[in-house]
Scaffold this motif. Structure first.
Motif, PDB file in Angstrom:
ATOM      1  N   LEU A  78       0.093  -0.924  -0.364  1.00  0.00           N
ATOM      2  CA  LEU A  78      -0.357   0.193   0.140  1.00  0.00           C
ATOM      3  C   LEU A  78       0.836   1.468   0.235  1.00  0.00           C
ATOM      4  O   LEU A  78       0.246   2.409  -0.654  1.00  0.00           O
ATOM      5  CB  LEU A  78      -0.789  -0.100   1.422  1.00  0.00           C
ATOM      6  N   GLU A  79       2.140   1.352   0.914  1.00  0.00           N
ATOM      7  CA  GLU A  79       2.910   2.193   1.188  1.00  0.00           C
ATOM      8  C   GLU A  79       3.943   2.581  -0.469  1.00  0.00           C
ATOM      9  O   GLU A  79       3.546   3.391  -0.772  1.00  0.00           O
ATOM     10  CB  GLU A  79       4.098   2.385   1.943  1.00  0.00           C
ATOM     11  N   GLU A  80       3.580   1.785  -1.197  1.00  0.00           N
ATOM     12  CA  GLU A  80       4.269   1.533  -3.276  1.00  0.00           C
ATOM     13  C   GLU A  80       3.569   2.068  -3.720  1.00  0.00           C
ATOM     14  O   GLU A  80       4.429   2.685  -4.579  1.00  0.00           O
ATOM     15  CB  GLU A  80       5.670   0.321  -2.720  1.00  0.00           C
ATOM     16  N   ASN A  81       2.521   1.576  -3.357  1.00  0.00           N
ATOM     17  CA  ASN A  81       1.437   1.774  -4.538  1.00  0.00           C
ATOM     18  C   ASN A  81       0.904   3.743  -4.282  1.00  0.00           C
ATOM     19  O   ASN A  81       0.948   4.432  -5.174  1.00  0.00           O
ATOM     20  CB  ASN A  81       0.245   1.249  -4.129  1.00  0.00           C
ATOM     21  N   ALA A  82       1.409   4.168  -2.888  1.00  0.00           N
ATOM     22  CA  ALA A  82       0.889   5.301  -2.805  1.00  0.00           C
ATOM     23  C   ALA A  82       1.832   6.445  -2.918  1.00  0.00           C
ATOM     24  O   ALA A  82       1.650   7.411  -3.928  1.00  0.00           O
ATOM     25  CB  ALA A  82       0.604   6.148  -1.397  1.00  0.00           C
ATOM     26  N   SER A  83       3.485   5.844  -3.019  1.00  0.00           N
ATOM     27  CA  SER A  83       4.745   6.465  -3.278  1.00  0.00           C
ATOM     28  C   SER A  83       4.501   6.435  -5.052  1.00  0.00           C
ATOM     29  O   SER A  83       4.581   7.641  -5.603  1.00  0.00           O
ATOM     30  CB  SER A  83       6.042   5.774  -2.729  1.00  0.00           C
ATOM     31  N   LYS A  85       1.741   6.687  -6.935  1.00  0.00           N
ATOM     32  CA  LYS A  85       1.155   7.693  -7.150  1.00  0.00           C
ATOM     33  C   LYS A  85       1.724   9.030  -7.350  1.00  0.00           C
ATOM     34  O   LYS A  85       1.077   9.254  -8.397  1.00  0.00           O
ATOM     35  CB  LYS A  85      -0.481   7.096  -6.481  1.00  0.00           C
ATOM     36  N   ILE A  86       2.115   9.057  -6.160  1.00  0.00           N
ATOM     37  CA  ILE A  86       2.627  10.212  -6.073  1.00  0.00           C
ATOM     38  C   ILE A  86       3.971  10.466  -7.108  1.00  0.00           C
ATOM     39  O   ILE A  86       3.778  11.742  -7.817  1.00  0.00           O
ATOM     40  CB  ILE A  86       3.088  11.158  -4.622  1.00  0.00           C
ATOM     41  N   MET A  91       5.063  13.393 -12.160  1.00  0.00           N
ATOM     42  CA  MET A  91       5.680  12.633 -13.677  1.00  0.00           C
ATOM     43  C   MET A  91       4.964  13.505 -14.460  1.00  0.00           C
ATOM     44  O   MET A  91       4.561  14.239 -15.727  1.00  0.00           O
ATOM     45  CB  MET A  91       5.653  11.919 -14.282  1.00  0.00           C
ATOM     46  N   LYS A  92       3.303  13.588 -14.433  1.00  0.00           N
ATOM     47  CA  LYS A  92       2.265  14.396 -15.123  1.00  0.00           C
ATOM     48  C   LYS A  92       2.708  15.745 -15.242  1.00  0.00           C
ATOM     49  O   LYS A  92       2.050  16.338 -16.060  1.00  0.00           O
ATOM     50  CB  LYS A  92       0.597  13.678 -14.713  1.00  0.00           C
ATOM     51  N   ALA A  93       2.902  16.050 -13.678  1.00  0.00           N
ATOM     52  CA  ALA A  93       2.344  18.141 -13.631  1.00  0.00           C
ATOM     53  C   ALA A  93       3.833  17.938 -14.349  1.00  0.00           C
ATOM     54  O   ALA A  93       3.504  19.239 -15.068  1.00  0.00           O
ATOM     55  CB  ALA A  93       2.632  17.729 -12.195  1.00  0.00           C
ATOM     56  N   TYR A  94       4.850  17.710 -14.826  1.00  0.00           N
ATOM     57  CA  TYR A  94       6.508  17.739 -15.372  1.00  0.00           C
ATOM     58  C   TYR A  94       5.834  17.672 -16.600  1.00  0.00           C
ATOM     59  O   TYR A  94       6.580  18.339 -17.733  1.00  0.00           O
ATOM     60  CB  TYR A  94       7.298  17.244 -14.828  1.00  0.00           C
TER      61      TYR A  94
END
Length: 103
Positions: A78-83, A85-86, A91-94
């Protein structure tokens, strides 16, 4: 000559700290019938005898350890998935910024 470990010593050596042995004795119990391959049952019997524990108690301890490990893996995932996603959002914003800069 067979060695039988002292129960207290065996519990200290083989049981992780998160398994509270004291509470194992006071929890409400329900009967579970299960089938095991002969070789697994033989190994269970051998280890239970070596540790001076009833087989059902050894199975209970082993199951608690296994389920705790599953919880750890699930939480890590779950933590890895959250990371992830962030990172993807960053990357999308960039990429959106690059696209604006180019146009």
């Amino acid at each position: 000559m067979k060695t039988i470990l002292n129960r207290k010593k065996a519990l200290n050596i083989f049981i992780p700290k998160f398994v509270n042995v004291k509470t194992l004795k006071i929890n409400k119990m329900t009967t579970l019938n299960s089938r095991l391959p002969d070789e697994l049952l033989d190994k269970l019997s051998e280890k239970a005898k070596k540790l001076d524990l009833p087989k059902d108690k050894l199975v209970e301890i082993a199951l608690r350890i296994y389920l705790k490990q599953i919880d750890v893996v699930e939480n890590r995932t779950l933590e890895e998935n959250a990371s992830l996603k962030i990172a993807e959002e960053g990357m999308k914003a960039y990429l959106d910024k690059l696209e604006k800069d180019i146009i």
